[in-house]
Design a protein around this motif. Structure first.
Motif, PDB file in Angstrom:
ATOM      1  N   GLY A 124     -23.564 -26.638  12.898  1.00 43.63           N
ATOM      2  CA  GLY A 124     -22.750 -26.406  14.083  1.00 43.63           C
ATOM      3  C   GLY A 124     -21.987 -25.091  13.976  1.00 43.63           C
ATOM      4  O   GLY A 124     -21.440 -24.769  12.919  1.00 43.63           O
ATOM      5  N   LEU A 125     -21.963 -24.325  15.064  1.00 45.55           N
ATOM      6  CA  LEU A 125     -21.189 -23.081  15.127  1.00 45.55           C
ATOM      7  C   LEU A 125     -20.230 -23.172  16.301  1.00 45.55           C
ATOM      8  O   LEU A 125     -20.646 -23.384  17.447  1.00 45.55           O
ATOM      9  N   VAL A 160     -25.118 -30.851   9.025  1.00 46.75           N
ATOM     10  CA  VAL A 160     -24.788 -30.897   7.598  1.00 46.75           C
ATOM     11  C   VAL A 160     -23.697 -29.900   7.228  1.00 46.75           C
ATOM     12  O   VAL A 160     -23.283 -29.807   6.080  1.00 46.75           O
ATOM     13  N   GLY A 161     -23.224 -29.144   8.206  1.00 45.21           N
ATOM     14  CA  GLY A 161     -22.152 -28.200   7.956  1.00 45.21           C
ATOM     15  C   GLY A 161     -21.723 -27.546   9.248  1.00 45.21           C
ATOM     16  O   GLY A 161     -22.441 -27.582  10.253  1.00 45.21           O
ATOM     17  N   ILE A 162     -20.531 -26.946   9.235  1.00 47.25           N
ATOM     18  CA  ILE A 162     -19.972 -26.305  10.424  1.00 47.25           C
ATOM     19  C   ILE A 162     -19.410 -24.940  10.049  1.00 47.25           C
ATOM     20  O   ILE A 162     -18.794 -24.768   8.999  1.00 47.25           O
ATOM     21  N   ILE A 163     -19.645 -23.966  10.938  1.00 51.97           N
ATOM     22  CA  ILE A 163     -19.011 -22.655  10.852  1.00 51.97           C
ATOM     23  C   ILE A 163     -18.094 -22.539  12.055  1.00 51.97           C
ATOM     24  O   ILE A 163     -18.516 -22.756  13.191  1.00 51.97           O
ATOM     25  N   SER A 164     -16.833 -22.188  11.810  1.00 53.45           N
ATOM     26  CA  SER A 164     -15.859 -22.164  12.903  1.00 53.45           C
ATOM     27  C   SER A 164     -15.146 -20.820  12.965  1.00 53.45           C
ATOM     28  O   SER A 164     -14.676 -20.303  11.956  1.00 53.45           O
ATOM     29  N   ALA A 165     -15.048 -20.284  14.206  1.00 57.11           N
ATOM     30  CA  ALA A 165     -14.298 -19.055  14.450  1.00 57.11           C
ATOM     31  C   ALA A 165     -13.141 -19.336  15.407  1.00 57.11           C
ATOM     32  O   ALA A 165     -12.746 -18.466  16.188  1.00 57.11           O
ATOM     33  N   THR A 166     -12.602 -20.554  15.364  1.00 56.51           N
ATOM     34  CA  THR A 166     -11.534 -20.934  16.280  1.00 56.51           C
ATOM     35  C   THR A 166     -10.205 -21.052  15.538  1.00 56.51           C
ATOM     36  O   THR A 166     -10.112 -20.767  14.347  1.00 56.51           O
ATOM     37  N   ASN A 167      -9.181 -21.509  16.246  1.00 57.82           N
ATOM     38  CA  ASN A 167      -7.816 -21.307  15.761  1.00 57.82           C
ATOM     39  C   ASN A 167      -6.987 -22.568  15.617  1.00 57.82           C
ATOM     40  O   ASN A 167      -5.768 -22.496  15.581  1.00 57.82           O
ATOM     41  N   HIS A 168      -7.603 -23.737  15.540  1.00 60.07           N
ATOM     42  CA  HIS A 168      -6.815 -24.971  15.532  1.00 60.07           C
ATOM     43  C   HIS A 168      -7.133 -25.838  14.320  1.00 60.07           C
ATOM     44  O   HIS A 168      -7.409 -27.032  14.435  1.00 60.07           O
ATOM     45  N   LEU A 169      -7.080 -25.227  13.142  1.00 59.63           N
ATOM     46  CA  LEU A 169      -7.476 -25.920  11.922  1.00 59.63           C
ATOM     47  C   LEU A 169      -6.463 -26.958  11.463  1.00 59.63           C
ATOM     48  O   LEU A 169      -6.717 -27.695  10.516  1.00 59.63           O
ATOM     49  N   TYR A 201      -5.576 -29.529  13.063  1.00 59.16           N
ATOM     50  CA  TYR A 201      -5.842 -30.853  13.618  1.00 59.16           C
ATOM     51  C   TYR A 201      -6.546 -31.740  12.597  1.00 59.16           C
ATOM     52  O   TYR A 201      -7.390 -31.286  11.821  1.00 59.16           O
ATOM     53  N   GLN A 202      -6.205 -33.026  12.632  1.00 61.19           N
ATOM     54  CA  GLN A 202      -6.650 -33.980  11.620  1.00 61.19           C
ATOM     55  C   GLN A 202      -8.162 -34.127  11.562  1.00 61.19           C
ATOM     56  O   GLN A 202      -8.724 -34.421  10.511  1.00 61.19           O
ATOM     57  N   ILE A 203      -8.822 -33.873  12.679  1.00 62.45           N
ATOM     58  CA  ILE A 203     -10.273 -34.089  12.729  1.00 62.45           C
ATOM     59  C   ILE A 203     -10.998 -33.219  11.700  1.00 62.45           C
ATOM     60  O   ILE A 203     -12.027 -33.613  11.153  1.00 62.45           O
ATOM     61  N   TYR A 204     -10.460 -32.044  11.386  1.00 62.91           N
ATOM     62  CA  TYR A 204     -11.103 -31.182  10.389  1.00 62.91           C
ATOM     63  C   TYR A 204     -11.070 -31.824   9.005  1.00 62.91           C
ATOM     64  O   TYR A 204     -12.012 -31.702   8.224  1.00 62.91           O
ATOM     65  N   ASN A 205      -9.982 -32.505   8.708  1.00 59.69           N
ATOM     66  CA  ASN A 205      -9.868 -33.171   7.405  1.00 59.69           C
ATOM     67  C   ASN A 205     -10.711 -34.431   7.340  1.00 59.69           C
ATOM     68  O   ASN A 205     -11.187 -34.831   6.280  1.00 59.69           O
ATOM     69  N   GLU A 206     -10.898 -35.075   8.486  1.00 58.53           N
ATOM     70  CA  GLU A 206     -11.572 -36.373   8.510  1.00 58.53           C
ATOM     71  C   GLU A 206     -13.088 -36.283   8.547  1.00 58.53           C
ATOM     72  O   GLU A 206     -13.776 -37.236   8.199  1.00 58.53           O
ATOM     73  N   MET A 207     -13.651 -35.142   8.980  1.00 57.48           N
ATOM     74  CA  MET A 207     -15.099 -35.117   9.211  1.00 57.48           C
ATOM     75  C   MET A 207     -15.912 -35.047   7.913  1.00 57.48           C
ATOM     76  O   MET A 207     -17.093 -35.355   7.904  1.00 57.48           O
ATOM     77  N   LYS A 208     -15.305 -34.617   6.804  1.00 55.05           N
ATOM     78  CA  LYS A 208     -15.958 -34.646   5.498  1.00 55.05           C
ATOM     79  C   LYS A 208     -17.302 -33.913   5.498  1.00 55.05           C
ATOM     80  O   LYS A 208     -18.297 -34.392   4.952  1.00 55.05           O
ATOM     81  N   LEU A 209     -17.311 -32.764   6.138  1.00 56.42           N
ATOM     82  CA  LEU A 209     -18.492 -31.905   6.150  1.00 56.42           C
ATOM     83  C   LEU A 209     -18.108 -30.534   5.595  1.00 56.42           C
ATOM     84  O   LEU A 209     -16.971 -30.096   5.745  1.00 56.42           O
ATOM     85  N   PRO A 210     -19.048 -29.834   4.971  1.00 58.45           N
ATOM     86  CA  PRO A 210     -18.757 -28.464   4.557  1.00 58.45           C
ATOM     87  C   PRO A 210     -18.358 -27.609   5.763  1.00 58.45           C
ATOM     88  O   PRO A 210     -19.007 -27.667   6.812  1.00 58.45           O
ATOM     89  N   LEU A 211     -17.304 -26.838   5.614  1.00 58.51           N
ATOM     90  CA  LEU A 211     -16.788 -25.998   6.694  1.00 58.51           C
ATOM     91  C   LEU A 211     -16.536 -24.598   6.155  1.00 58.51           C
ATOM     92  O   LEU A 211     -15.903 -24.428   5.117  1.00 58.51           O
ATOM     93  N   VAL A 212     -17.046 -23.592   6.877  1.00 54.87           N
ATOM     94  CA  VAL A 212     -16.780 -22.189   6.552  1.00 54.87           C
ATOM     95  C   VAL A 212     -16.133 -21.546   7.770  1.00 54.87           C
ATOM     96  O   VAL A 212     -16.621 -21.689   8.891  1.00 54.87           O
TER      97      VAL A 212
END
Length: 325
Positions: free
Chosen positions: A63-64, A117-126, A128-139
């Motif tokens: 996901g991007l 299997v992973g997410i790349i994010s260029a947004t500004n709302h890190l 939020y709890q959902i980022y901690n809960e999704m348990k996927l690699p994030l760059v």
């Protein structure tokens, strides 16, 4: 829509056999494999990636998440990500949040539901709890955080370089267009420029803005000349705003670069097409996208000894909105 049953019927084999060919599992004779592949080509069948990933318990989807695809900088990032993922056998799901928190959260849920299997994010709302809960690699891409791996350009150096260039080229009344306060790279550029301006024998002013959008850029340009009509140098928050400032300056009868010098930021393709062409600080957007994809793939593969933070260099691109030496 062609289904796996249609392929099986065309090849004269069972659905299970087609599945074994698609997923490269179990034994399938060479002649049978050829029949299945010929049927796939004949019917132009494209297997559902999500269904295949669920079947194999293995996904090749990434996901991007981008904040604004109307800003030409972000498609450059996305192309770099896509090219590297494609080279490595992954596929891309793209989400555009429009800087809207709810859209961002909805896209993250969509990514998870589609078995990425992973997410790349260029947004500004890190935060939020959902980022901690999704348990996927994030760059993070074009963003920084102490909590996640990141690929970004040296914004502070970019701000310093823009300011130093205008100072060296004789500007004495400089306006610094400060990017949105919630975007950390914008603040890094601002801090770098302020550091340089504060040490120089120039007058400078700051115009604060809240977005990079095309729709609002003209308004920022009008406000700039309304508040600081004697400005002879502008450090724009990005190239979109820089081009809007060119247009407004020409409407006011200012000569560029004789009366007014302008430096943008990003080096989007349109900066070479403006008139005059825009001098700018280049971020290596395409290369940043590729590096973010490589980093995420290495994390997914659990590679050891990889850099978790990658800072990429910026450079001055001199065109016709700054004076020649």
């Amino acid at each position: 829509m062609v289904t796996i049953k249609d392929v099986a019927r065309e090849a004269g084999v069972s659905v299970a056999t087609v599945s074994r060919v698609l997923n490269d599992t179990g034994y399938v004779g060479a002649d049978t494999r050829k029949k299945v592949m010929d049927a796939i080509a004949e019917l132009n069948y494209s297997p559902n990636e999500v269904a295949r990933s669920l079947y194999k318990r293995e996904s090749r989807l990434i996901g991007l998440l981008l904040p604004d695809i109307t800003n030409p900088f972000f498609p450059q990032l996305a192309r770099g990500v896509e090219d590297e993922l494609s080279r490595s056998g992954f596929r891309l799901l793209l989400g555009n949040s429009d800087e809207n928190v709810q859209k961002e959260l909805d896209y993250i849920q969509t990514f998870v539901q589609n078995n990425v299997v992973g997410i790349i994010s260029a947004t500004n709302h890190l935060d939020y709890q959902i980022y901690n809960e999704m348990k996927l690699p994030l760059v993070l891409l074009d963003r920084t955080s102490e909590d996640y791996p990141a690929v970004y350009a040296d914004g502070r150096e970019g701000g310093r370089l823009a300011a130093k260039t205008l100072i060296d080229k004789g500007a004495k009344r400089i306006t610094l267009v400060k990017g949105p306060a919630h975007i950390k790279p914008a603040q890094d550029r601002y801090k770098g420029a302020i550091e340089e301006l504060s040490q120089a024998d120039v007058d400078f002013s700051v115009l604060s803005t809240t977005s990079y959008s095309f729709e609002e850029a003209q308004g920022w340009a009008e406000e700039l000349f309304g508040n600081f009509p004697d400005t002879d140098g502008v450090i724009a928050s990005n190239d979109i705003v820089g081009i809007a400032i060119i247009h407004e300056a020409l409407k006011l009868g200012k000569r560029i670069p004789e009366d007014l010098q302008i430096i943008g930021y990003d080096d989007i393709p349109q900066s070479k097409l403006s008139y005059p062409t825009l001098s700018t600080i280049r971020q290596p957007a395409y290369e940043m996208g590729r590096e973010a994809a490589r980093l995420l793939i290495n994390i997914i593969k659990k590679e050891k000894g990889i850099d978790q933070t990658i800072e990429m260099p910026v450079e001055l691109i001199e065109r016709n909105t700054t004076r020649k030496e």
